[in-house]
Design a protein around this motif. Sequence first.
Motif, short mmCIF file in Angstrom:
data_model
loop_
_atom_site.label_atom_id
_atom_site.label_comp_id
_atom_site.label_asym_id
_atom_site.label_seq_id
_atom_site.Cartn_x
_atom_site.Cartn_y
_atom_site.Cartn_z
N THR A 1 0.81 -1.22 0.00
CA THR A 1 0.00 0.00 0.00
C THR A 1 0.84 1.27 0.00
N ASP A 2 2.18 1.10 0.17
CA ASP A 2 3.10 2.24 0.23
C ASP A 2 2.69 3.21 1.33
N LYS A 3 2.40 2.66 2.50
CA LYS A 3 2.01 3.47 3.66
C LYS A 3 2.92 3.18 4.84
N TYR A 4 2.98 4.14 5.75
CA TYR A 4 3.83 4.05 6.93
C TYR A 4 2.96 4.03 8.18
N ARG A 5 3.44 3.30 9.16
CA ARG A 5 2.65 3.14 10.40
C ARG A 5 3.15 4.08 11.49
N VAL A 6 2.20 4.81 12.06
CA VAL A 6 2.45 5.68 13.20
C VAL A 6 1.73 5.08 14.40
N ILE A 7 2.46 4.82 15.46
CA ILE A 7 1.91 4.12 16.64
C ILE A 7 1.80 5.09 17.81
N GLU A 8 0.68 5.01 18.49
CA GLU A 8 0.45 5.78 19.71
C GLU A 8 0.34 4.80 20.87
N CYS A 9 1.27 4.91 21.79
CA CYS A 9 1.32 3.98 22.93
C CYS A 9 0.93 4.70 24.21
N TRP A 10 -0.01 4.11 24.94
CA TRP A 10 -0.38 4.59 26.27
C TRP A 10 0.09 3.53 27.27
N TYR A 11 0.77 3.95 28.31
CA TYR A 11 1.35 2.98 29.23
C TYR A 11 1.37 3.52 30.66
N LYS A 12 1.52 2.60 31.59
CA LYS A 12 1.59 2.93 33.01
C LYS A 12 3.05 3.03 33.45
N SER A 13 3.31 3.95 34.34
CA SER A 13 4.65 4.12 34.89
C SER A 13 4.56 4.36 36.39
N TRP A 14 5.34 3.60 37.14
CA TRP A 14 5.38 3.80 38.59
C TRP A 14 6.36 4.92 38.90
N ASP A 15 5.85 6.04 39.41
CA ASP A 15 6.67 7.22 39.68
C ASP A 15 6.59 7.61 41.15
N LYS A 16 7.63 8.31 41.57
CA LYS A 16 7.67 8.82 42.95
C LYS A 16 6.77 10.05 43.04
N LYS A 17 5.87 10.07 44.01
CA LYS A 17 4.94 11.18 44.21
C LYS A 17 5.23 11.89 45.54
N TYR A 18 5.15 13.21 45.50
CA TYR A 18 5.32 14.04 46.70
C TYR A 18 3.94 14.48 47.15
N TRP A 19 3.52 13.99 48.30
CA TRP A 19 2.19 14.29 48.82
C TRP A 19 2.28 15.38 49.89
N PHE A 20 1.42 16.37 49.77
CA PHE A 20 1.35 17.47 50.73
C PHE A 20 -0.07 18.02 50.73
N VAL A 21 -0.38 18.84 51.73
CA VAL A 21 -1.69 19.45 51.84
C VAL A 21 -1.65 20.82 51.17
N ASN A 22 -2.46 20.96 50.13
CA ASN A 22 -2.51 22.22 49.40
C ASN A 22 -3.20 23.28 50.26
N PRO A 23 -2.52 24.40 50.56
CA PRO A 23 -3.13 25.41 51.43
C PRO A 23 -4.34 26.10 50.81
N PHE A 24 -4.46 26.06 49.49
CA PHE A 24 -5.60 26.70 48.83
C PHE A 24 -6.86 25.86 48.95
N THR A 25 -6.71 24.55 48.79
CA THR A 25 -7.89 23.66 48.80
C THR A 25 -8.05 22.89 50.10
#
Length: 340
Positions: free
Chosen positions: A197-221
């Motif tokens: 078909t003379d076409k090229y494939r473009v792939i969109e990947c959605w994935y999970k990542s385990w990341d370090k989170k900084y938890w704090f109490v937001n003074p506004f909310t």
Amino acid sequence: RKAEDSPSETLYRTESMEDYRFYAGDQDTAMVKATLLDQKRPNSTFNETKPKVDMLVGLGAQVKYDGQVIPTGAEDEPIAELMQGTLTHFRKRSKMGRKELDCLEHTVKGGRSLLYFKIDKSNPFKPVVKPMRIAGHNFALDPASVEYDMSDAKHLFIWNWVDEDDLKAFDEDIDPKVLSMHSPLESNLPAFYDQFTDKYRVIECWYKSWDKKYWFVNPFTGQAEGVSKSQYVAFMNALMDGVQNPDNPEEVLQIDKPIPYTISYGITYKYMIFSGNYLIEAGASPYNEKVGFPAVLYGAYKDDNNNRWFGAVNMMKDPQRAVNTMRRQLVHLLQTLPKG
């Protein structure tokens, strides 16, 4: 490559392609057609699959669900009415009902579809979320995922085959010659060029990542929030310089030292758009974390032994073959009987 070549994906593609051919009336293999031709026997097809599938899809269209907002009390009735009108407006504007019916139709035929919510960035100042149907053979699930809502999936791949000019529109630095020279068999990588078909494939990947989170109490909310380290540092620096209260413009909130935080690990949804070794775009998911993957899986029936989806046509193929064989034999006998 692991997801695309998994037994569940390869078996689904083989069976679903045959299911679509059966629905369209192409119900014989090349060997059967050649044998009937050599024996000078009729190659007629009595397609009883299509009207049954059309009836099933028509019933689904009659009982479609548009969504209702129900108030929990008398005080909620005005806001519920407003939310119902807003929901109805956006469903009609995005043609959501039509997309859902398309997913149902191809789920009945081929076994699965994907209702994908894509962000249209044609106008970067006014991005629009557009629902669209992804055909079952244009995406690959995590082979280890068994949940219907994909909550246990680590990744989801969605692709599209485009022309060379469309490929260059994604990124001017992409060299199509490099992708066309790429051999999947030699490198053990997925194919990104189709020479037929003379076409090229473009792939969109959605994935999970385990990341370090900084938890704090937001003074506004007053609510606890988990953010990345860079986001935490930027917010603390802004607070120490002074931040205007969005609810009260006359009030400026300023702190002397950073707010204490607690570190934990959490899942972050990310995406990556690429073709071959060319990275087009990547980053964190722009959607709310509760959304997860921005897609809804439509699956008809599940073969749990092979972890694959299949549709209603799949179960009609053997009876359809029997009908074709019996009627062809009857016609053949009538045509070859001695004339009385």
